[in-house]
Design an enzyme around this catalytic site. Structure first.
Site, PDB file in Angstrom:
ATOM      1  N   GLU A   1      -3.868  -8.764  -0.450  1.00 32.19           N
ATOM      2  CA  GLU A   1      -4.486  -8.573   0.858  1.00 32.19           C
ATOM      3  C   GLU A   1      -5.990  -8.482   0.658  1.00 32.19           C
ATOM      4  O   GLU A   1      -6.458  -7.676  -0.148  1.00 32.19           O
ATOM      5  CB  GLU A   1      -3.947  -7.305   1.527  1.00 32.19           C
ATOM      6  CG  GLU A   1      -4.324  -7.159   2.983  1.00 32.19           C
ATOM      7  CD  GLU A   1      -3.560  -6.015   3.632  1.00 32.19           C
ATOM      8  OE1 GLU A   1      -2.311  -5.984   3.493  1.00 32.19           O
ATOM      9  OE2 GLU A   1      -4.181  -5.147   4.254  1.00 32.19           O
TER      10      GLU A   1
ATOM     11  N   GLU B   1       0.829  -1.201   0.000  1.00 36.53           N
ATOM     12  CA  GLU B   1       0.000   0.000   0.000  1.00 36.53           C
ATOM     13  C   GLU B   1       0.870   1.260   0.000  1.00 36.53           C
ATOM     14  O   GLU B   1       0.707   2.171   0.816  1.00 36.53           O
ATOM     15  CB  GLU B   1      -0.957  -0.009   1.197  1.00 36.53           C
ATOM     16  CG  GLU B   1      -1.940  -1.158   1.136  1.00 36.53           C
ATOM     17  CD  GLU B   1      -2.988  -1.117   2.237  1.00 36.53           C
ATOM     18  OE1 GLU B   1      -2.941  -0.196   3.085  1.00 36.53           O
ATOM     19  OE2 GLU B   1      -3.864  -2.002   2.246  1.00 36.53           O
TER      20      GLU B   1
END
Length: 772
Positions: A502, A423
């Site tokens: 994820e 991220e």
């Protein structure tokens, strides 16, 4: 530790260090024992003459943060679980015999959290900001052979908040002392790969760097033996080379293994490459590397293959802490946790968001878990709740840290992919963002060309990465959450290889994997609850399939019904009346007077299920094709709730829940009755609060007192309560939902450990554990 015990330990340490001089070959010694520690910034503690007599004696690995008190005002804040931070010092005195002169002496740290500085005899060896990386320093130029030497380590994590999750603090992984001949195999200098694999034969390629730090040219023979699990030498390869003084040489050797036992999911078949550096007929260095023979690849249309078999990666993300033990995790704790996850159908692990200790990968090698190895959570851009994270060091350290991670980990059979970011908030819709990614990926490919590289993209559409050419650089496109975006990205360009790096626990996320052949896999956030990333008064979040003690949650039962092949059927209820609260896997409401209407769900992979309350059928239902649970609603009655699953009319699965009465006794169960005197070997003792019929009461929160005999040590007490602020290093802790966990280790003597548990108003429990 008494003075007598200290002198005995120092004497044993001296005997061990004497081994450094006994042979010409490499010697590797455990260097964990008998350190001194203070949680303070002790000025001048790097100097050998510093007075450390009042410091604490301890053995490594050691996480001093988990030993502290939870406090809302601690600077680690929500990320660090409100645990303490600051500066700590470690010192150790040791003697290397005079007969070891002429050897090269190194110290290897598997991980120090964080911003470590290391000195030997007052000489500064170096600094490493990244707390998750393994590294080596050479001690040789500064050692006093035949005299006392002092190594000192300063650890500083006082700049907070430094992470979005709990990091721990201190020398929390193992330490070793290594001695070699001046001509030796370089650090992490062996790379074993299997470029061609079939059931009939496999090609094995071994690349070995030999360094000559002797004062003269040496004619070196490298003898490499391929050894199977039974110890049989399958093949020997010899190569000879003259290596000038001060230079190194990269040997490349090839072998063939006939009818290999392939490494695979749940099949940890392993081989060894035993590398011997010889000067004439004398072995002057020797190193053994374990490897697996396997082949894996990604195909755009059909996802992931291992050994030419198409499989879905059913993965979970894991942080490096383990609840009550903090960041200093005995390997047996990980083994238990991985077994619990395997029972839910998990076959792959994503390491979030940093490299783990070496022994974790070795365990995954043996158990047959696939591993996504990840380097960093941040590049330059800061993350929320992590003002002083790796972003402070990325520019100066990414290359060295990446190099060390890949070179250390590239021989592990379990690793199938590297991730170089999670991220990332840097601008990926820019030339600078492109360069940061490509520089890291190119370095990984240079060091290990056998594995693909990805990253966990964060809101990729907002950064335009599916249209600006960024993802075309990636070997495999990884995205966090928003599974339908990843599906759309594949359909946009079907030549893309895609994976969920994820993912949430929703049924929609699962269907995105199940119903699309091109989706290689997904990694749930998370497999197990972890410390930190929680708002006060919580100290851990509830993202996991399992709680911190390994306790199973309702969503784990649902996931198991989707992921395992054997027939299963489970029933859960809403915790409060008329459909309120969380789903819980029990039939014991906290208040019978207000719990009237029970809302139920059944999770199963069977064709049909039937529910019974006290022997009376509540109806049979077909399980939907869309993986949805089936629902029931009934008036609550004390007694027995049973669900059965059937295929073709035959009963193939069953679960029974019984209403528990008030707790009257404690019960203990241990996962192994014998342990060794080793940090990594522990026994897990589960504690239950039982009613008069032996049923666990899930509403019990009794305070339990623990007493352990002198040969044992309580590594941690834990429960699954996210709001519990009591110390995991104390002698008492409440059970949560009727259960608790004690992790027991052994002191340095063989014998028997007795652990007792008592609680006011309950019958006590006792259990014995042998120490060998």
């Amino acid at each position: 530790m008494t003075i007598l015990k200290y002198h005995f330990s120092f004497f044993m340490c001296f005997i061990s260090l004497a081994l450094l001089a006994q042979t010409g070959k490499r010697n590797t010694l455990n260097f964990d024992k008998d350190w001194k520690f203070i949680q303070d910034d002790a000025g001048g503690a790097e100097m050998p003459e510093f007075d450390d007599r009042r410091w604490q004696y301890l053995d490594l690995p050691h996480d001093w943060s988990i030993e502290g008190s939870v406090d809302r005002d601690n600077p680690t804040e929500r990320g660090g679980g409100y645990m303490p931070a600051g500066v700590g010092w470690y010192r150790k005195s040791f003697e290397v015999p005079a007969s070891a002169q002429g050897k090269k002496i190194f110290i290897d740290f598997d991980g120090i959290m964080a911003n470590s500085d290391v000195w030997i005899n007052g000489e500064h060896l170096g600094k490493r900001p990244f707390g998750y990386v393994s590294f080596r320093y050479e001690l040789t130029p500064y050692l006093k052979f035949g005299k006392e030497n002092v190594i000192a380590v300063r650890v500083d994590n006082s700049d907070q908040p430094a992470s979005r999750w709990y990091t721990g603090a201190g020398i929390y992984r193992h330490v070793r002392l290594v001695s070699t001949d001046p001509t030796h195999i370089g650090h992490w200098g062996i790379f074993v790969s299997t470029p061609k694999v079939s059931a009939k034969k496999a090609d094995v390629k071994i690349r070995t760097k030999v360094v000559n730090e002797a004062g003269e040219t040496r004619k070196i023979k490298l003898l490499t033996e391929i050894v199977d699990e039974g110890g049989k030498v399958l093949q020997k390869i010899e190569s000879t080379q003259q290596i000038p003084a001060g230079e190194s040489y990269d040997f490349e050797q090839n072998a063939t293994v006939k009818d290999p036992k392939l490494w695979d999911i749940a099949q940890g078949n392993l081989y060894q490459a035993v590398s011997k550096v010889m000067d004439g007929y004398k072995v002057i260095d020797e190193e053994t590397n374990t490897f697996g023979i396997r082949e894996f690849r990604f195909e755009p249309a059909t996802g992931f293959y291992i050994n030419d078999r198409n499989v879905k990666l059913k993965g979970v993300c894991l942080h490096h802490d383990a609840g009550g033990v903090g960041a200093a995790v005995p390997l047996k704790v990980w083994e238990r946790r991985l077994n619990l996850l395997r029972d839910l159908g998990v076959n792959a692990i994503r390491l979030a968001h940093n490299p783990f200790a070496p022994e974790f990968y070795e365990l995954c090698d043996r158990m047959g878990f696939l591993v996504m190895d990840e380097t960093f959570d941040t590049w330059n851009a800061q993350k929320n709740h992590a003002d002083y994270g790796y972003n402070m060091h990325f520019d100066d350290w990414w290359e060295q840290d990446t190099r060390d991670v890949i070179m250390r980990d590239r021989n592990y059979a379990s690793i199938f992919m590297y991730s170089i970011g999670n991220e990332i908030r840097d601008n990926l819709d820019s030339p600078e963002g492109f360069k940061k990614y490509k520089d890291q990926q190119d370095l990984v490919h240079e060091l290990d060309p056998t594995r693909p590289v990805t990253m966990g993209l964060f809101r990729p559409n907002s950064q335009n990465v599916y249209d600006n050419g960024f993802v075309e650089m990636m070997d495999v496109v990884g995205q966090n959450y928003r599974e339908n975006e990843l599906v759309a990205a594949y359909h946009q360009k079907p030549e893309r290889k895609v994976i969920g790096t994820e993912n949430g626990h929703s049924r929609g996320a699962w269907l995105a994997l199940r119903d699309n052949d091109f989706m290689a896999g997904q990694f749930l956030w998370t497999g197990i609850d972890y410390l930190g990333e929680a708002d006060w008064p919580a100290i851990s979040h509830d993202f996991g399939l399992l709680d911190r003690t390994g306790g199973i949650k309702a969503k784990a039962l649902q996931r198991k019904s989707w992921w395992v092949e054997e027939p299963v059927a489970y029933v859960v209820r809403k915790e409060t009346n008329a459909g309120g609260g969380d789903w819980v896997p029990d039939w014991t409401p906290s208040d019978y007077d207000t719990y009237d209407v029970a809302h139920l769900e059944v999770y199963s992979n069977c064709e049909e299920v039937e529910l019974f309350l006290n022997g009376e059928s509540l109806g049979t239902q077909k399980m939907p094709e869309n993986a949805a649970p089936v629902s029931y609603k009934t008036t609550f009655k004390k007694g027995t709730l049973k669900v059965v699953g059937r295929n073709e009319g035959k009963l193939v699965a069953e679960q029974i829940l019984e209403t528990a009465g008030e707790p009257v006794a404690l019960k203990m169960e241990v996962d192994q009755n014998t342990i060794t005197r080793d940090f990594d070997d522990v026994a897990h003792v589960k504690i239950y609060a039982l009613d008069e019929n032996g049923i666990v009461n899930p509403n019990a929160d009794n305070l339990v007192y623990y007493n352990i005999s002198s040969l044992g040590v309580l590594r941690a007490l834990d429960n699954g309560d996210r709001m519990d602020h009591s110390s995991s290093k104390g002698k008492r802790r409440r059970v949560y939902r009727g259960e608790g966990l004690a992790i027991v280790g052994a002191e340095r003597k063989a014998g028997k450990i007795v652990l007792e548990a008592s609680s006011k108003g309950l019958e006590s429990a006792k259990i014995a554990i042998n120490v060998k």
